[in-house]
Design a protein around this motif. Structure first.
Motif, PDB file in Angstrom:
ATOM      1  N   SER A 129       4.498  61.216  -9.207  1.00  0.00           N
ATOM      2  CA  SER A 129       3.556  61.729  -8.757  1.00  0.00           C
ATOM      3  C   SER A 129       2.333  60.294  -8.555  1.00  0.00           C
ATOM      4  CB  SER A 129       1.604  62.017 -10.023  1.00  0.00           C
ATOM      5  OG  SER A 129       2.719  63.647 -10.047  1.00  0.00           O
ATOM      6  N   PRO A 130       1.935  60.460  -7.119  1.00  0.00           N
ATOM      7  CA  PRO A 130       1.197  59.255  -6.222  1.00  0.00           C
ATOM      8  C   PRO A 130      -0.238  58.748  -6.993  1.00  0.00           C
ATOM      9  CG  PRO A 130       0.744  61.280  -5.333  1.00  0.00           C
ATOM     10  CD  PRO A 130       1.636  62.244  -6.379  1.00  0.00           C
ATOM     11  N   THR A 131      -0.662  57.539  -7.500  1.00  0.00           N
ATOM     12  CA  THR A 131      -1.896  57.241  -7.865  1.00  0.00           C
ATOM     13  C   THR A 131      -2.707  56.805  -6.336  1.00  0.00           C
ATOM     14  OG1 THR A 131      -0.937  55.458  -9.042  1.00  0.00           O
ATOM     15  CG2 THR A 131      -0.776  57.052 -10.600  1.00  0.00           C
ATOM     16  N   THR A 132      -2.515  56.187  -5.043  1.00  0.00           N
ATOM     17  CA  THR A 132      -2.718  55.761  -4.520  1.00  0.00           C
ATOM     18  C   THR A 132      -2.630  56.581  -2.883  1.00  0.00           C
ATOM     19  OG1 THR A 132      -1.373  54.299  -3.543  1.00  0.00           O
ATOM     20  CG2 THR A 132      -2.784  53.513  -5.674  1.00  0.00           C
ATOM     21  N   ALA A 133      -3.425  56.038  -2.251  1.00  0.00           N
ATOM     22  CA  ALA A 133      -3.105  56.656  -1.055  1.00  0.00           C
ATOM     23  C   ALA A 133      -1.953  56.328   0.110  1.00  0.00           C
ATOM     24  CB  ALA A 133      -4.137  56.102   0.121  1.00  0.00           C
ATOM     25  N   GLN A 134      -1.930  55.016   0.131  1.00  0.00           N
ATOM     26  CA  GLN A 134      -0.563  54.511   0.084  1.00  0.00           C
ATOM     27  C   GLN A 134       0.865  55.575  -0.348  1.00  0.00           C
ATOM     28  OE1 GLN A 134      -0.400  52.740   2.674  1.00  0.00           O
ATOM     29  NE2 GLN A 134       1.610  52.704   2.928  1.00  0.00           N
ATOM     30  N   HIS A 135       0.667  56.107  -1.838  1.00  0.00           N
ATOM     31  CA  HIS A 135       1.869  56.144  -2.438  1.00  0.00           C
ATOM     32  C   HIS A 135       2.025  57.828  -1.647  1.00  0.00           C
ATOM     33  CE1 HIS A 135       1.286  54.456  -6.458  1.00  0.00           C
ATOM     34  NE2 HIS A 135       1.435  53.392  -5.791  1.00  0.00           N
ATOM     35  N   VAL A 136       1.428  58.757  -1.008  1.00  0.00           N
ATOM     36  CA  VAL A 136       1.207  59.603  -0.747  1.00  0.00           C
ATOM     37  C   VAL A 136       1.479  59.408   0.761  1.00  0.00           C
ATOM     38  CG1 VAL A 136      -0.020  61.848   0.448  1.00  0.00           C
ATOM     39  CG2 VAL A 136      -0.545  61.222  -2.105  1.00  0.00           C
ATOM     40  N   GLN A 137       1.268  58.263   1.712  1.00  0.00           N
ATOM     41  CA  GLN A 137       1.589  57.783   2.978  1.00  0.00           C
ATOM     42  C   GLN A 137       3.198  57.506   2.994  1.00  0.00           C
ATOM     43  OE1 GLN A 137       1.088  58.161   6.187  1.00  0.00           O
ATOM     44  NE2 GLN A 137      -0.561  56.736   6.073  1.00  0.00           N
ATOM     45  N   ASP A 138       3.769  57.061   1.636  1.00  0.00           N
ATOM     46  CA  ASP A 138       5.038  56.604   1.815  1.00  0.00           C
ATOM     47  C   ASP A 138       6.002  57.840   1.735  1.00  0.00           C
ATOM     48  OD1 ASP A 138       4.665  53.877   1.449  1.00  0.00           O
ATOM     49  OD2 ASP A 138       4.561  53.478  -0.140  1.00  0.00           O
ATOM     50  N   GLN A 139       5.393  58.955   0.858  1.00  0.00           N
ATOM     51  CA  GLN A 139       6.706  59.963   0.359  1.00  0.00           C
ATOM     52  C   GLN A 139       5.566  61.437   1.501  1.00  0.00           C
ATOM     53  OE1 GLN A 139       6.193  59.793  -3.638  1.00  0.00           O
ATOM     54  NE2 GLN A 139       8.245  59.507  -3.674  1.00  0.00           N
ATOM     55  N   LEU A 140       5.368  61.233   1.968  1.00  0.00           N
ATOM     56  CA  LEU A 140       4.579  62.436   2.897  1.00  0.00           C
ATOM     57  C   LEU A 140       3.810  62.504   4.047  1.00  0.00           C
ATOM     58  CD1 LEU A 140       3.128  64.954  -0.178  1.00  0.00           C
ATOM     59  CD2 LEU A 140       5.588  64.257   0.778  1.00  0.00           C
ATOM     60  N   GLY A 141       4.051  60.832   4.227  1.00  0.00           N
ATOM     61  CA  GLY A 141       2.979  60.469   5.671  1.00  0.00           C
ATOM     62  C   GLY A 141       3.460  60.614   6.566  1.00  0.00           C
ATOM     63  N   GLU A 142       4.142  61.419   6.958  1.00  0.00           N
ATOM     64  CA  GLU A 142       5.770  61.724   8.496  1.00  0.00           C
ATOM     65  C   GLU A 142       4.763  63.648   8.173  1.00  0.00           C
ATOM     66  OE1 GLU A 142       9.779  60.680   8.681  1.00  0.00           O
ATOM     67  OE2 GLU A 142       8.951  58.631   9.456  1.00  0.00           O
ATOM     68  N   LYS A 143       4.510  64.029   7.129  1.00  0.00           N
ATOM     69  CA  LYS A 143       4.808  65.856   6.863  1.00  0.00           C
ATOM     70  C   LYS A 143       3.162  66.094   7.164  1.00  0.00           C
ATOM     71  CE  LYS A 143       9.120  66.570   4.278  1.00  0.00           C
ATOM     72  NZ  LYS A 143       9.984  67.042   3.449  1.00  0.00           N
ATOM     73  N   ILE A 144       2.340  65.074   6.995  1.00  0.00           N
ATOM     74  CA  ILE A 144       1.570  65.686   6.818  1.00  0.00           C
ATOM     75  C   ILE A 144      -0.068  64.699   7.715  1.00  0.00           C
ATOM     76  CG2 ILE A 144       1.241  66.450   4.912  1.00  0.00           C
ATOM     77  CD1 ILE A 144      -0.252  64.472   3.462  1.00  0.00           C
ATOM     78  N   GLN A 145      -0.654  65.902   7.591  1.00  0.00           N
ATOM     79  CA  GLN A 145      -1.720  64.625   9.242  1.00  0.00           C
ATOM     80  C   GLN A 145      -2.875  63.220   8.764  1.00  0.00           C
ATOM     81  OE1 GLN A 145      -4.667  67.749  11.453  1.00  0.00           O
ATOM     82  NE2 GLN A 145      -2.070  69.420  11.466  1.00  0.00           N
ATOM     83  N   TYR A 146      -3.468  64.541   7.731  1.00  0.00           N
ATOM     84  CA  TYR A 146      -4.304  63.034   6.860  1.00  0.00           C
ATOM     85  C   TYR A 146      -5.032  63.028   5.400  1.00  0.00           C
ATOM     86  CZ  TYR A 146      -9.331  61.275   6.941  1.00  0.00           C
ATOM     87  OH  TYR A 146     -10.304  60.461   7.170  1.00  0.00           O
ATOM     88  N   ILE A 147      -4.677  61.656   5.010  1.00  0.00           N
ATOM     89  CA  ILE A 147      -5.123  61.650   3.088  1.00  0.00           C
ATOM     90  C   ILE A 147      -6.766  61.341   3.124  1.00  0.00           C
ATOM     91  CG2 ILE A 147      -4.256  60.250   1.940  1.00  0.00           C
ATOM     92  CD1 ILE A 147      -1.080  59.636   3.337  1.00  0.00           C
ATOM     93  N   LEU A 148      -7.035  61.710   2.573  1.00  0.00           N
ATOM     94  CA  LEU A 148      -8.266  61.275   2.164  1.00  0.00           C
ATOM     95  C   LEU A 148      -8.723  59.852   1.352  1.00  0.00           C
ATOM     96  CD1 LEU A 148     -10.988  62.572   3.175  1.00  0.00           C
ATOM     97  CD2 LEU A 148     -11.385  63.812   1.019  1.00  0.00           C
ATOM     98  N   ASP A 149      -8.524  58.980   1.448  1.00  0.00           N
ATOM     99  CA  ASP A 149      -8.180  57.712   0.326  1.00  0.00           C
ATOM    100  C   ASP A 149      -9.385  57.721  -0.090  1.00  0.00           C
ATOM    101  OD1 ASP A 149      -7.796  55.471  -0.351  1.00  0.00           O
ATOM    102  OD2 ASP A 149      -7.489  54.232   1.055  1.00  0.00           O
ATOM    103  N   GLY A 150      -9.333  57.311  -2.061  1.00  0.00           N
ATOM    104  CA  GLY A 150     -10.644  57.870  -3.163  1.00  0.00           C
ATOM    105  C   GLY A 150     -10.426  56.562  -3.639  1.00  0.00           C
ATOM    106  N   GLY A 151      -9.571  55.832  -3.200  1.00  0.00           N
ATOM    107  CA  GLY A 151      -8.768  54.610  -4.091  1.00  0.00           C
ATOM    108  C   GLY A 151      -8.396  55.125  -5.141  1.00  0.00           C
TER     109      GLY A 151
END
Ligand code: TXA
Ligand code: MG
Length: 321
Positions: A144-166
């Motif tokens: 599981s991702p614990t930072t916004a960048q983790h999400v970007q690295d794995q799903l960034g190409e498939k989604i439009q927006y990541i709400l970055d809460g640190g």
């Protein structure tokens, strides 16, 4: 193309209203959120995560007063607990109302409701008039991702927006408690201590987190795969047994150096299990980037968040110990 990252709630709301998905911060891990009342939006979550349809999603609500909209026959003990602890790393399994589409719960008659404690996402939930279905924002079976960048690295190409809460404060997923049966049962060890739950609920809880439990298919052995073989046990013994391999070690505090270690990852120099939980998934991710052939992890103290850490390590190893 990568997803945009930021704190723009209006942007997040726009995406959600178009039945698409947004990554959201919670205090446990980042979630992949869609409108829980829209089958189109929920189908998009399953698609983006590559998640099997038999694995139900958790539904996020802003407060306990909204529970009655989505759940019925809510046991008094569940209500009392939620009122007492407020927003917390707990998911409550309750009998669902028809308004929650079957796709969310994989056909189960129950729904998992969570009131998490991240101010940005709570703000978002208070600005929309629908609850958010949100599993962890990682491809199925991964850490599981614990930072916004983790999400970007794995799903960034498939989604439009990541709400970055640190970075997430807790670092492991919520504790799941099933209130729908005769006996209150813990289905997943997580960010809220079982010892504290037992004190608050004034009863001993059943713990049923085994992979054979059909009501929590996400609890499969061999979840949380770091992509490198991982074994759990006594570090010195395992180092001896695996001489000659490139080894990385995960432990609570720093343990004696050894030449066959290529890296060593103490999760908390202060031996604080909360800090260790916060660091666990980040370290599992970093290890993937090393040339390690084997990860050796010690068994953590079986108390507090140590229980959740041991559970995740066990699943990352794909074995029981
Ligand atoms: O901390 C968390 O719980 C994070 C954040 C984003 O909320 N979410 C999370 O979701 O970990 P996910 O999908 O990775 O894990 C949810 C687990 C799955 O194992 C699923 O089987 C279980 O919750 N679950 C959901 N609804 C259920 C239900 N009605 N009955 C039994 N288990 C359920
Ligand atoms: Mg997950």
């Amino acid at each position: 193309m990568n997803a945009t990252m930021g704190q723009d709630l209006e942007k997040a709301i726009d995406v959600l209203k178009s039945n698409k998905v947004v990554a959201i911060p919670t205090e446990t891990v980042y979630g992949l959120a869609g409108n829980a009342l829209s089958t189109e939006s929920v189908a998009e979550i399953f698609r983006v995560k590559n998640r099997p349809s038999f694995d139900p999603l958790i539904v996020h609500v802003p407060d306990v007063t909204s529970w009655n909209k989505y759940a019925k026959n809510i046991p008094e003990k569940a209500m009392a607990l939620a009122n007492k602890v407020g927003p917390a790393p707990i998911t409550y399994i309750l009998p669902k109302k028809d308004i929650i589409p079957d796709i969310v719960t994989s056909g189960h008659p129950t729904v998992g409701l969570r009131i998490h404690n991240h101010p940005l996402t709570l703000d978002l939930l208070n600005k929309i008039n629908f609850p958010l279905a949100a599993p962890s924002a990682n491809p199925f079976g991964y850490v599981s991702p614990t930072t916004a960048q983790h999400v970007q690295d794995q799903l960034g190409e498939k989604i439009q927006y990541i709400l970055d809460g640190g970075p997430c404060n807790v670092g492991v997923e919520s504790t799941i408690i099933d209130f729908s049966g005769e006996k209150i049962t813990v289905l997943r060890l997580g960010g809220f201590k079982v010892e504290e739950l037992e004190e608050l609920l004034e009863e001993k809880l059943l713990i049923k987190t085994s992979s054979s439990n059909p009501s929590a298919p996400g609890m499969l052995i061999s979840h949380y795969s770091p992509g490198i073989p991982l074994v759990v046990g006594n570090i010195q013994e395992l180092l001896e047994e695996n001489k000659g391999k490139k080894i990385s070690v995960i432990s609570l505090v720093r343990k004696g150096e050894n030449t066959s270690m290529i890296s060593h990852h103490p999760l908390s120099e202060a031996a604080d299990l909360n800090e260790a939980a916060r660091n666990l998934f980040k370290v599992l991710r970093e290890l993937k980037e090393t040339s390690s052939e084997l990860i050796i992890a010690e068994k953590f103290p079986d108390q507090g968040l140590g229980k959740a850490i041991n559970d995740r390590l066990k699943r990352a190893a794909g074995t029981t110990f």
